[in-house]
Design an enzyme around this catalytic site. Structure first.
Site, mmCIF file in Angstrom:
data_model
loop_
_atom_site.group_PDB
_atom_site.id
_atom_site.type_symbol
_atom_site.label_atom_id
_atom_site.label_comp_id
_atom_site.label_asym_id
_atom_site.label_seq_id
_atom_site.Cartn_x
_atom_site.Cartn_y
_atom_site.Cartn_z
ATOM 1 C CD GLU A 122 0.293 -1.270 3.086
ATOM 2 O OE1 GLU A 122 0.550 -2.174 2.263
ATOM 3 O OE2 GLU A 122 0.524 -1.375 4.310
ATOM 4 C CB CYS A 154 15.227 -8.950 0.518
ATOM 5 S SG CYS A 154 15.344 -9.427 -1.196
HETATM 6 P P1 NAD Z 1 5.720 -6.133 5.137
HETATM 7 O O1 NAD Z 1 5.823 -7.496 5.703
HETATM 8 O O2 NAD Z 1 5.405 -4.998 6.038
HETATM 9 O O3 NAD Z 1 4.605 -6.092 3.983
HETATM 10 C C1 NAD Z 1 4.574 -7.047 2.940
HETATM 11 C C2 NAD Z 1 3.137 -7.208 2.479
HETATM 12 O O4 NAD Z 1 2.345 -7.697 3.566
HETATM 13 C C3 NAD Z 1 2.480 -5.911 2.023
HETATM 14 O O5 NAD Z 1 1.704 -6.159 0.881
HETATM 15 C C4 NAD Z 1 1.634 -5.507 3.218
HETATM 16 O O6 NAD Z 1 0.485 -4.779 2.847
HETATM 17 C C5 NAD Z 1 1.246 -6.835 3.823
HETATM 18 N N1 NAD Z 1 1.062 -6.750 5.275
HETATM 19 C C6 NAD Z 1 1.658 -5.889 6.130
HETATM 20 N N2 NAD Z 1 1.238 -6.113 7.386
HETATM 21 C C7 NAD Z 1 0.362 -7.130 7.338
HETATM 22 C C8 NAD Z 1 -0.407 -7.828 8.323
HETATM 23 N N3 NAD Z 1 -0.347 -7.513 9.615
HETATM 24 N N4 NAD Z 1 -1.189 -8.835 7.918
HETATM 25 C C9 NAD Z 1 -1.248 -9.186 6.623
HETATM 26 N N5 NAD Z 1 -0.555 -8.550 5.638
HETATM 27 C C10 NAD Z 1 0.249 -7.548 5.995
HETATM 28 O O7 NAD Z 1 7.097 -5.867 4.354
HETATM 29 P P2 NAD Z 1 7.587 -4.519 3.682
HETATM 30 O O8 NAD Z 1 7.974 -3.561 4.750
HETATM 31 O O9 NAD Z 1 6.640 -4.069 2.627
HETATM 32 O O10 NAD Z 1 8.893 -5.031 2.912
HETATM 33 C C11 NAD Z 1 10.142 -5.170 3.536
HETATM 34 C C12 NAD Z 1 10.375 -6.583 3.997
HETATM 35 O O11 NAD Z 1 10.273 -7.474 2.905
HETATM 36 C C13 NAD Z 1 11.765 -6.801 4.563
HETATM 37 O O12 NAD Z 1 11.663 -7.625 5.685
HETATM 38 C C14 NAD Z 1 12.498 -7.508 3.446
HETATM 39 O O13 NAD Z 1 13.581 -8.314 3.819
HETATM 40 C C15 NAD Z 1 11.410 -8.332 2.879
HETATM 41 N N6 NAD Z 1 11.722 -8.743 1.517
HETATM 42 C C16 NAD Z 1 12.126 -10.034 1.339
HETATM 43 C C17 NAD Z 1 12.468 -10.463 0.075
HETATM 44 C C18 NAD Z 1 12.921 -11.874 -0.140
HETATM 45 O O14 NAD Z 1 13.063 -12.257 -1.278
HETATM 46 N N7 NAD Z 1 13.139 -12.683 0.882
HETATM 47 C C19 NAD Z 1 12.379 -9.594 -1.012
HETATM 48 C C20 NAD Z 1 11.950 -8.295 -0.796
HETATM 49 C C21 NAD Z 1 11.623 -7.882 0.491
#
Ligand code: NAD
Length: 498
Positions: free
Chosen positions: A178, A283
């Site tokens: 979002e 990441c």
């Molecule tokens: P996030 O976990 O906050 O959000 C990811 C997704 O989950 C979003 O679409 C968000 O709307 C949704 N979300 C958030 N809170 C939620 C909840 N309580 N319940 C259900 N859905 C929810 O992550 P972010 O801040 O957008 O991205 C950064 C993170 O992603 C870092 O931890 C990074 O390491 C990780 N990441 C990992 C990889 C990988 O390949 N392992 C790649 C890119 C990013």
């Protein structure tokens, strides 16, 4: 107050309803609110899934030749419009334009891989396994696949999944972050222009409410998630409980092990590029540099010299490093710098209150370097996801390896050395999914698969490559016999090959 509204894209059109809840989208380089994004209710998710389900029936029966034509057309359109897509990424994410373009290019690799889908979907055929009997295997789409993506790669991470999901005959529901929702919507219009039938690619925006409905919806067959580890675990547990196929990629703490024989100038360049590119919001960013003595003093000096010439500023205007995605995230990262100081690490370069080439209210934090970090400190144990690099000093390769292997994350790692034997030992002994040998950000190319170990991935399938093709399809094996009179007669025994 911005009047721009961003909404869902369902069944080939912009959603025309009115939203009960919405979120804020900012331009991180100015701190201004740039739009409000609608948050989907369970009913909106149901509407998108119904459209996807209808569309998936025709799409799965569309010939491989026609599906491939759509994929090639999509590839051409993304390629032609990559500047438009990159600009949209920079405006909402903050990363510098060249980095945004790099993200689009890496995503395109997966589209190009998926253009070869006729070859990738070929099954096996064994003639005459028994007298007059042939056996062959086919792979079929799952139906409706959901993708839930993070803020840090608003184009590339969705592209790790949807080209393959669509090429294999599924319909897709994408719920992007979002925080930067526009790139997904641009890609939806590119699909339409490429000739993808309405309903095969849908974009819904939202938060936990939308995600929870996706997890429980009976007509969604699979969930591909990328984000932080606590949410990845939640998605995996609840998605599988609801009977779905789930791959949930989580957070990371990527170590770069530098051996005493390494070229320290090249290692310092790599540490700076991989530590501070995209403001550390990758990441695969390097956040822990493990220096095997006696080189740490030299290496820290070389890294800090390079950091002194980095320009932090507006990503659209030629800076090296942009802002962080939101003020909340910037403050969280900054609080880790406070914690590092409190816990006794040596703050070599302090990125708080940076000199910036950009608007006063941007979400800025400059590159930060800590030395003498120990494994108990929160700057070492936690994923910070910002421009903070921690140097941990060790006495030997074995101590460095043990340190890396004891960390809860196992996404990526790198070794810097000129010793082929040591590098070969490291690739064998380290408990991490993606390894770079003198390569600091070892993101595999599209025809290999992306994914970590331990708390960096829940589920057993990595993203893209042949694992992606397997994830988005189900196998069937057919045993066939064309009857003739010699096949008659009663025999209750278990079928055996004759
Ligand atoms: P996030 O976990 O906050 O959000 C990811 C997704 O989950 C979003 O679409 C968000 O709307 C949704 N979300 C958030 N809170 C939620 C909840 N309580 N319940 C259900 N859905 C929810 O992550 P972010 O801040 O957008 O991205 C950064 C993170 O992603 C870092 O931890 C990074 O390491 C990780 N990441 C990992 C990889 C990988 O390949 N392992 C790649 C890119 C990013």
């Amino acid at each position: 107050m911005s009047s721009k509204r961003i909404t869902h894209y369902i069944n080939g059109s912009t959603w025309s309803g009115s939203a009960q809840r919405s979120g804020d989208v900012f331009n991180p380089a100015t701190g201004e609110l740039s739009a409000k994004v609608d948050f989907a209710t369970a009913e909106v998710i149901d509407e998108a899934v119904a459209a996807a389900k209808r569309a998936s029936v025709e799409w799965r029966n569309t010939s491989l030749a026609k599906r491939t034509q759509v994929l090639f057309a999509f590839r051409e359109i993304v390629n032609a419009k990559k500047e438009e897509l990159a600009k949209a990424i920079t405006l909402e994410h903050g990363k510098v334009l060249s980095d945004a373009l790099g993200e689009v290019t890496r995503g395109l690799e997966v589209v190009e891989f998926a253009c070869g889908i006729p070859h990738l979907l070929k099954g096996g055929y064994s003639e005459g396994v028994s007298t007059g009997i042939d056996v062959y295997s086919i792979r079929q789409p799952l139906g409706v696949s959901a993708i839930i993506s993070p803020f840090n790669f608003p184009a590339m991470v969705p592209m790790w999944f949807f080209p393959i999901a669509i090429a294999t005959g599924n319909a897709v529901i994408l719920k992007p972050s979002e925080k930067d929702p526009t790139p997904s919507l641009l890609m939806a219009t590119y699909w339409k222009e490429a000739g993808l039938p309405d309903g095969v690619f849908n974009v819904v925006h939202g938060d936990k409410v939308a995600v929870d409905r996706i997890l429980e919806h009976p007509d969604i067959a699979s969930v591909s998630f990328v984000g932080s580890t606590p949410i990845a675990q939640y998605i995996y547990e609840n998605g599988t409980k609801a009977g779905k196929r789930v791959q949930a990629l989580g957070g990371a703490k990527n170590h770069m092990l530098v051996l005493p024989d390494a070229d320290l100038d090249l290692a310092a360049d790599a540490a700076v590029n991989a530590g501070f590119g995209s403001a550390g919001e990758r990441c695969m960013a390097i956040s822990a540099l493990v220096a095997v003595e006696p080189i740490a003093d030299d290496l820290v000096k070389k890294i800090s010299e390079r950091m002194a010439i980095l320009r932090t500023g507006d990503g659209s205007a030629g800076a090296d490093m942009g802002p962080l995605v939101t003020s909340v995230h910037r403050d969280k990262v900054s609080s880790y710098v406070d914690a590092g100081e409190r816990e006794g690490a040596k703050l070599v370069v302090d990125g708080r209150n940076p000199k910036v080439d950009g608007a006063a209210n941007g979400f800025w934090l400059g590159p930060t370097l800590f030395d003498n970090v120990t494994k108990e400190m929160s700057i070492y144990t936690d994923e910070i996801f910002g421009p903070v690099l921690s140097v941990v000093r060790v006495k030997s390769y074995d101590e460095g390896l043990a340190l890396i292997n004891s960390h809860r994350y196992g996404n990526g790692t790198a070794i810097f050395t000129n010793d082929g034997g040591a590098a070969r030992r490291f690739q064998n002994e380290v408990s991490v999914g993606m390894i770079g040998i003198n390569v600091p950000i070892p993101v595999p190319t599209a025809y290999y698969s992306f994914g970590g170990w331990k708390s960096s991935l829940f589920g057993d399938t990595h993203a893209h490559g042949t694992e992606g093709v397997h994830f988005f399809t189900r196998g069937k094996v057919v045993t066939s016999r064309w009857l003739d009179p010699s096949h008659g007669g009663i025999n209750l025994g278990f079928p055996q090959n004759r």
